[in-house]
Enzyme design. Structure first.
Site, PDB file in Angstrom:
ATOM      1  N   GLY A  13       9.626   7.843 -12.431  1.00  0.00           N
ATOM      2  CA  GLY A  13       9.270   7.843 -11.004  1.00  0.00           C
ATOM      3  C   GLY A  13      10.443   7.354 -10.182  1.00  0.00           C
ATOM      4  O   GLY A  13      11.144   6.435 -10.592  1.00  0.00           O
ATOM      5  N   ILE A 129       9.401   0.219  -9.283  1.00  0.00           N
ATOM      6  CA  ILE A 129       8.736  -0.618  -8.290  1.00  0.00           C
ATOM      7  C   ILE A 129       7.777  -1.579  -8.988  1.00  0.00           C
ATOM      8  O   ILE A 129       7.417  -2.596  -8.428  1.00  0.00           O
ATOM      9  CB  ILE A 129       7.973   0.217  -7.232  1.00  0.00           C
ATOM     10  CG1 ILE A 129       6.839   1.029  -7.860  1.00  0.00           C
ATOM     11  CG2 ILE A 129       8.916   1.114  -6.445  1.00  0.00           C
ATOM     12  CD1 ILE A 129       5.839   1.542  -6.833  1.00  0.00           C
ATOM     13  N   ASP A 130       7.368  -1.253 -10.229  1.00  0.00           N
ATOM     14  CA  ASP A 130       6.357  -2.064 -10.923  1.00  0.00           C
ATOM     15  C   ASP A 130       6.871  -3.421 -11.409  1.00  0.00           C
ATOM     16  O   ASP A 130       6.076  -4.305 -11.714  1.00  0.00           O
ATOM     17  CB  ASP A 130       5.812  -1.301 -12.142  1.00  0.00           C
ATOM     18  CG  ASP A 130       5.048  -0.053 -11.757  1.00  0.00           C
ATOM     19  OD1 ASP A 130       4.552   0.008 -10.616  1.00  0.00           O
ATOM     20  OD2 ASP A 130       4.948   0.868 -12.594  1.00  0.00           O
ATOM     21  N   GLY A 173       0.550  -0.203  -9.603  1.00  0.00           N
ATOM     22  CA  GLY A 173       0.561  -1.221 -10.653  1.00  0.00           C
ATOM     23  C   GLY A 173      -0.491  -0.796 -11.665  1.00  0.00           C
ATOM     24  O   GLY A 173      -1.644  -1.202 -11.572  1.00  0.00           O
ATOM     25  N   GLU A 225      -3.964  -0.769  -8.712  1.00  0.00           N
ATOM     26  CA  GLU A 225      -4.676   0.440  -9.159  1.00  0.00           C
ATOM     27  C   GLU A 225      -5.251   0.316 -10.572  1.00  0.00           C
ATOM     28  O   GLU A 225      -6.238   0.962 -10.915  1.00  0.00           O
ATOM     29  CB  GLU A 225      -3.744   1.659  -9.099  1.00  0.00           C
ATOM     30  CG  GLU A 225      -2.500   1.511  -9.971  1.00  0.00           C
ATOM     31  CD  GLU A 225      -1.552   2.698  -9.911  1.00  0.00           C
ATOM     32  OE1 GLU A 225      -1.911   3.743  -9.377  1.00  0.00           O
ATOM     33  OE2 GLU A 225      -0.422   2.549 -10.413  1.00  0.00           O
ATOM     34  N   ARG A 263     -13.585  -1.172   4.681  1.00  0.00           N
ATOM     35  CA  ARG A 263     -12.729   0.010   4.784  1.00  0.00           C
ATOM     36  C   ARG A 263     -11.671  -0.072   3.685  1.00  0.00           C
ATOM     37  O   ARG A 263     -11.287  -1.159   3.262  1.00  0.00           O
ATOM     38  CB  ARG A 263     -12.022   0.087   6.142  1.00  0.00           C
ATOM     39  CG  ARG A 263     -12.945   0.331   7.326  1.00  0.00           C
ATOM     40  CD  ARG A 263     -13.523   1.741   7.316  1.00  0.00           C
ATOM     41  NE  ARG A 263     -14.299   2.030   8.513  1.00  0.00           N
ATOM     42  CZ  ARG A 263     -15.599   1.783   8.650  1.00  0.00           C
ATOM     43  NH1 ARG A 263     -16.282   1.211   7.670  1.00  0.00           N
ATOM     44  NH2 ARG A 263     -16.219   2.100   9.778  1.00  0.00           N
ATOM     45  N   HIS A 269       2.144   6.601  -2.760  1.00  0.00           N
ATOM     46  CA  HIS A 269       3.590   6.802  -2.890  1.00  0.00           C
ATOM     47  C   HIS A 269       4.404   6.303  -1.711  1.00  0.00           C
ATOM     48  O   HIS A 269       5.645   6.299  -1.783  1.00  0.00           O
ATOM     49  CB  HIS A 269       3.882   8.277  -3.182  1.00  0.00           C
ATOM     50  CG  HIS A 269       3.448   8.657  -4.559  1.00  0.00           C
ATOM     51  ND1 HIS A 269       2.140   8.911  -4.872  1.00  0.00           N
ATOM     52  CD2 HIS A 269       4.149   8.767  -5.717  1.00  0.00           C
ATOM     53  CE1 HIS A 269       2.042   9.174  -6.162  1.00  0.00           C
ATOM     54  NE2 HIS A 269       3.246   9.092  -6.702  1.00  0.00           N
ATOM     55  N   GLN A 271       4.694   3.416  -1.137  1.00  0.00           N
ATOM     56  CA  GLN A 271       5.362   2.239  -1.718  1.00  0.00           C
ATOM     57  C   GLN A 271       6.672   2.593  -2.413  1.00  0.00           C
ATOM     58  O   GLN A 271       7.504   1.741  -2.684  1.00  0.00           O
ATOM     59  CB  GLN A 271       4.428   1.569  -2.739  1.00  0.00           C
ATOM     60  CG  GLN A 271       3.180   0.996  -2.123  1.00  0.00           C
ATOM     61  CD  GLN A 271       2.070   0.816  -3.148  1.00  0.00           C
ATOM     62  OE1 GLN A 271       1.945  -0.244  -3.746  1.00  0.00           O
ATOM     63  NE2 GLN A 271       1.284   1.854  -3.392  1.00  0.00           N
TER      64      GLN A 271
HETATM   65  O1  F6P Z   1       5.769   3.488 -12.622  1.00  0.00           O
HETATM   66  C1  F6P Z   1       5.904   3.666 -11.274  1.00  0.00           C
HETATM   67  C2  F6P Z   1       4.653   4.249 -10.664  1.00  0.00           C
HETATM   68  O2  F6P Z   1       4.881   4.307  -9.280  1.00  0.00           O
HETATM   69  C3  F6P Z   1       3.341   3.514 -10.973  1.00  0.00           C
HETATM   70  O3  F6P Z   1       3.164   2.329 -10.245  1.00  0.00           O
HETATM   71  C4  F6P Z   1       2.325   4.579 -10.671  1.00  0.00           C
HETATM   72  O4  F6P Z   1       1.118   4.366 -11.331  1.00  0.00           O
HETATM   73  C5  F6P Z   1       3.015   5.842 -11.165  1.00  0.00           C
HETATM   74  O5  F6P Z   1       4.407   5.575 -11.115  1.00  0.00           O
HETATM   75  C6  F6P Z   1       2.694   7.070 -10.348  1.00  0.00           C
HETATM   76  O6  F6P Z   1       3.291   8.172 -10.937  1.00  0.00           O
HETATM   77  P1  F6P Z   1       3.547   9.602 -10.233  1.00  0.00           P
HETATM   78  O7  F6P Z   1       4.730   9.479  -9.324  1.00  0.00           O
HETATM   79  O8  F6P Z   1       3.806  10.527 -11.354  1.00  0.00           O
HETATM   80  O9  F6P Z   1       2.336   9.952  -9.440  1.00  0.00           O
END
Ligand code: F6P
Length: 339
Positions: A13, A129-130, A173, A225, A263, A269, A271
């Site tokens: 990613g 980012i994780d 996450g 998540e 709400r 994304h 983030q």
């Molecule tokens: O590992 C980075 C990450 O942004 C995770 O936090 C997220 O679950 C995953 O990638 C999302 O992946 P994609 O970009 O394939 O939707």
């Protein structure tokens, strides 16, 4: 043997700071007359021979840009012996003496396998980012993501307060809760849920209720998540880039049990996009410079890691041996502010 030709690829990613690494690698290499070959779309480019020479000219102005000028993919080069052979023959064809692999756990694990099984001379640079890679205090991209969450929580506070609502923010996450914890602390969240600590709905609602009894008629809840209720496995569709639904599930339960309006905001994304923070630009730049120096010293099979303020080598094998989870002692500091 002196290193004269380095390849660089970005895999997994994307995250803010990848271009800062590419720029730093090219600029540092140039000082020692080392040529840099950009490999497009992660390991896929090395399998297909899709490359472009990178010069100082190619990296002008990319420091503040999000994403990666090289493109990315999650292709694993050791998934078949045919692909692995193509990687090896392309390394030879392009005259690469070393490879810099910028990636998260999946990409760096593949890099380690390539190094261990075929002796490919490579250095890893940690990005995600994780913030879940072992052996390094921080990965670049994390600080930018945390600032996106902090900004969202700030904004949601004012509307939550005006409408006396509970606002639930779902953040990335999938297996670890670093973004949720740091973004939640920075934004002053009233509750933070992370995968490392399964939640209990009764306890969660009791915390929010006690807050309401103290006259605070609104709350902001940050949920990773991958958070799951105690006794249940993590959400099935976690890590696929769509909402796992955990934010919606929690909001519905809070609304039902406490009789309040709720709400949900799924940051997704957002983030991962946009310009890196100063912290991420500096970290990415330092990692790129040092990755070239590690190549020049033949320190292959290592990842450049940040420990304290120093950059140190950490074996890729160790860095990719499972995710770096949130330290629950540190999470207890965040819990002081719950409710
Ligand atoms: O590992 C980075 C990450 O942004 C995770 O936090 C997220 O679950 C995953 O990638 C999302 O992946 P994609 O970009 O394939 O939707």
């Amino acid at each position: 043997m002196a290193v004269k030709n380095i390849g660089i690829l970005t895999g997994g990613g994307d995250c803010p700071g990848l271009n800062a690494v590419i720029r730093a690698v090219v600029r540092r290499a140039e000082r020692d007359d080392i040529e840099v070959l950009g490999i497009r779309n992660g390991f896929l480019g090395l399998i297909e021979g899709d490359v472009e020479p990178l010069t100082t000219f190619s990296v002008i102005g990319i420091l503040p840009k999000g994403g990666t000028i090289l493109g990315t993919s999650r292709v694993n080069p050791v998934r078949s012996s045919q692909d692995k052979d193509r990687v090896l023959s392309n390394m030879h064809r392009f005259g690469l003496d070393a490879l810099i692999v910028v990636g998260g756990d999946g990409t760096l694990k593949a890099a380690y396998d390539l190094h261990a099984s075929a002796g490919v001379p490579l250095i890893g640079v940690p990005k995600t980012i994780d913030n879940d890679l072992r052996g390094t205090d921080y990965t670049f991209g994390f600080d930018t993501a945390v600032n996106v969450v902090r900004d969202a929580v700030d904004r949601l506070h004012s509307t939550a307060e005006s409408h006396h609502r509970v606002m639930v923010v779902e953040v990335m996450g999938n297996t670890v809760g670093w973004i949720a914890m740091a973004g939640g602390i920075a934004g002053g969240a009233d509750l933070i849920l992370i995968p490392e600590k399964p939640y209990r709905l009764e306890e969660m609602c009791a915390v929010l209720d006690s807050r309401r009894r103290r006259g605070r008629t609104f709350s902001v809840v940050v949920v990773a998540e991958g958070a799951a209720p105690a006794g249940e496995p993590p959400p099935a569709d976690v890590g696929r880039g769509t909402s796992t639904g955990v934010g919606y599930r929690i909001a519905a339960e809070i609304g039902r049990r406490l009789g309040v309006e709720t709400r949900v905001t799924v940051l997704g994304h957002i983030q991962r996009g946009g310009s890196p923070t100063a912290f991420d630009r500096i970290l990415a730049t330092r990692l790129g410079v040092r990755a070239v120096e590690f190549c020049m010293r033949g320190m292959f099979g290592q990842m450049v890691a940040l420990q304290g303020t120093k950059l140190v080598p950490v074996p890729l094998e160790l860095a990719t041996a499972g995710p770096k989870s949130v330290d629950l002692e540190q999470f207890a500091e965040a819990e002081v502010f719950f409710g």
